[in-house]
Design a protein around this motif. Sequence first.
Motif, mmCIF file in Angstrom:
data_model
loop_
_atom_site.group_PDB
_atom_site.id
_atom_site.type_symbol
_atom_site.label_atom_id
_atom_site.label_comp_id
_atom_site.label_asym_id
_atom_site.label_seq_id
_atom_site.Cartn_x
_atom_site.Cartn_y
_atom_site.Cartn_z
ATOM 1 N N PRO A 1 0.852 -1.136 -0.140
ATOM 2 C CA PRO A 1 0.071 -0.006 0.073
ATOM 3 C C PRO A 1 0.892 1.417 -0.199
ATOM 4 O O PRO A 1 1.891 1.203 0.579
ATOM 5 N N ARG A 2 0.625 2.172 -0.804
ATOM 6 C CA ARG A 2 1.194 3.745 -0.734
ATOM 7 C C ARG A 2 0.096 4.761 -0.513
ATOM 8 O O ARG A 2 -0.975 4.522 -1.388
ATOM 9 N N ARG A 3 0.548 5.557 -0.005
ATOM 10 C CA ARG A 3 -0.488 6.859 0.066
ATOM 11 C C ARG A 3 -0.060 8.081 -1.170
ATOM 12 O O ARG A 3 1.013 8.216 -1.398
ATOM 13 N N VAL A 4 -1.134 8.261 -1.753
ATOM 14 C CA VAL A 4 -0.951 9.010 -2.955
ATOM 15 C C VAL A 4 -1.938 10.337 -2.826
ATOM 16 O O VAL A 4 -2.988 10.277 -2.503
ATOM 17 N N ASN A 5 -1.094 11.423 -2.800
ATOM 18 C CA ASN A 5 -1.669 12.605 -2.960
ATOM 19 C C ASN A 5 -2.448 12.842 -4.175
ATOM 20 O O ASN A 5 -1.854 12.918 -5.331
ATOM 21 N N SER B 1 -5.855 12.766 -0.290
ATOM 22 C CA SER B 1 -5.010 11.406 -0.484
ATOM 23 C C SER B 1 -5.439 10.238 -0.270
ATOM 24 O O SER B 1 -6.662 10.139 0.867
ATOM 25 N N ALA B 2 -5.434 9.111 -0.899
ATOM 26 C CA ALA B 2 -5.766 7.850 -0.748
ATOM 27 C C ALA B 2 -4.454 6.745 -0.601
ATOM 28 O O ALA B 2 -3.542 7.211 -1.256
ATOM 29 N N VAL B 3 -4.992 5.955 -0.078
ATOM 30 C CA VAL B 3 -4.039 4.672 -0.227
ATOM 31 C C VAL B 3 -4.398 3.696 -1.379
ATOM 32 O O VAL B 3 -5.370 3.625 -1.624
ATOM 33 N N VAL B 4 -3.416 3.484 -2.180
ATOM 34 C CA VAL B 4 -3.734 2.755 -3.355
ATOM 35 C C VAL B 4 -2.724 1.730 -3.375
ATOM 36 O O VAL B 4 -1.506 1.664 -3.115
ATOM 37 N N GLN B 5 -3.507 0.410 -3.675
ATOM 38 C CA GLN B 5 -2.768 -0.821 -3.535
ATOM 39 C C GLN B 5 -3.419 -1.825 -4.377
ATOM 40 O O GLN B 5 -4.460 -1.549 -4.902
ATOM 41 N N ARG B 6 -2.743 -2.720 -4.908
ATOM 42 C CA ARG B 6 -3.307 -4.025 -5.648
ATOM 43 C C ARG B 6 -3.269 -5.050 -4.853
ATOM 44 O O ARG B 6 -2.675 -5.594 -4.093
ATOM 45 N N ILE B 7 -4.405 -5.718 -4.762
ATOM 46 C CA ILE B 7 -4.852 -6.893 -4.132
ATOM 47 C C ILE B 7 -5.279 -8.043 -5.397
ATOM 48 O O ILE B 7 -6.420 -7.713 -5.413
ATOM 49 N N LEU C 1 -7.236 -0.875 -5.300
ATOM 50 C CA LEU C 1 -8.230 -0.465 -4.281
ATOM 51 C C LEU C 1 -7.657 1.207 -3.768
ATOM 52 O O LEU C 1 -6.366 1.014 -3.713
ATOM 53 N N TRP C 2 -8.595 2.013 -3.694
ATOM 54 C CA TRP C 2 -8.294 3.307 -3.185
ATOM 55 C C TRP C 2 -9.081 3.415 -2.060
ATOM 56 O O TRP C 2 -10.325 3.295 -1.986
ATOM 57 N N TYR D 1 -12.865 3.185 -3.314
ATOM 58 C CA TYR D 1 -13.155 2.511 -4.949
ATOM 59 C C TYR D 1 -12.120 1.373 -5.100
ATOM 60 O O TYR D 1 -11.112 1.014 -4.615
ATOM 61 N N THR D 2 -12.974 0.405 -5.943
ATOM 62 C CA THR D 2 -12.100 -0.786 -6.180
ATOM 63 C C THR D 2 -12.315 -0.884 -7.820
ATOM 64 O O THR D 2 -13.237 -0.592 -8.472
ATOM 65 N N PHE D 3 -11.152 -1.092 -8.443
ATOM 66 C CA PHE D 3 -11.007 -1.191 -9.913
ATOM 67 C C PHE D 3 -10.509 -2.560 -10.439
ATOM 68 O O PHE D 3 -9.753 -2.947 -9.649
ATOM 69 N N GLU D 4 -10.995 -2.921 -11.485
ATOM 70 C CA GLU D 4 -10.566 -4.147 -12.132
ATOM 71 C C GLU D 4 -9.012 -3.698 -12.507
ATOM 72 O O GLU D 4 -8.796 -2.808 -13.443
ATOM 73 N N ALA D 5 -7.977 -4.505 -12.010
ATOM 74 C CA ALA D 5 -6.755 -4.332 -12.324
ATOM 75 C C ALA D 5 -6.447 -3.754 -13.836
ATOM 76 O O ALA D 5 -5.764 -2.832 -14.213
ATOM 77 N N ALA D 6 -6.810 -4.996 -14.727
ATOM 78 C CA ALA D 6 -6.356 -4.693 -16.027
ATOM 79 C C ALA D 6 -6.878 -3.443 -16.721
ATOM 80 O O ALA D 6 -6.318 -2.801 -17.303
ATOM 81 N N ARG D 7 -8.316 -3.039 -16.250
ATOM 82 C CA ARG D 7 -8.790 -1.792 -16.917
ATOM 83 C C ARG D 7 -8.159 -0.631 -16.374
ATOM 84 O O ARG D 7 -7.658 0.484 -16.911
ATOM 85 N N TYR D 8 -7.881 -0.659 -14.930
ATOM 86 C CA TYR D 8 -7.210 0.494 -14.296
ATOM 87 C C TYR D 8 -5.738 0.662 -14.859
ATOM 88 O O TYR D 8 -5.383 1.646 -15.377
#
Length: 130
Positions: free
Chosen positions: A60-64, A79-85, A90-91, A106-113
Amino acid sequence: MFDHLEIRPAERGARWPLARLLVNAEDVIAESVGPEGRSRSLSALFPLTRPSPLRAGRRPRRVNLGEPDCTGGCCGYLSAVVQRIGDVVLWSDWELPVDATRPLEYTFEAARYEAELDRAEADPWWRESG
């Protein structure tokens, strides 16, 4: 159901091109900090010398993502924590400026993101003026 990310240029004039981060067609910055809020510049989100901070990894990484019109130094940054699970980006865990509205998780499909980040990063229109 997954959320949908779209990265577009801000419509207001600026010295550096600013990003509009649209999730499900809603501007995340404007919805949280108000219509006068500012997102990060496209060059900050897509630097030439390193990967975009929006790129999600397992750590996880916090992004401004933006700030109110009075600046983040005054009232705080959005800012949100952005990570891939697995196959999901996930934001979450939002930090807010004073008087901001908390965005959803927010949850994004990784390939589309990743495809949207690739598209925005490859588009040279904003690098030429920034």
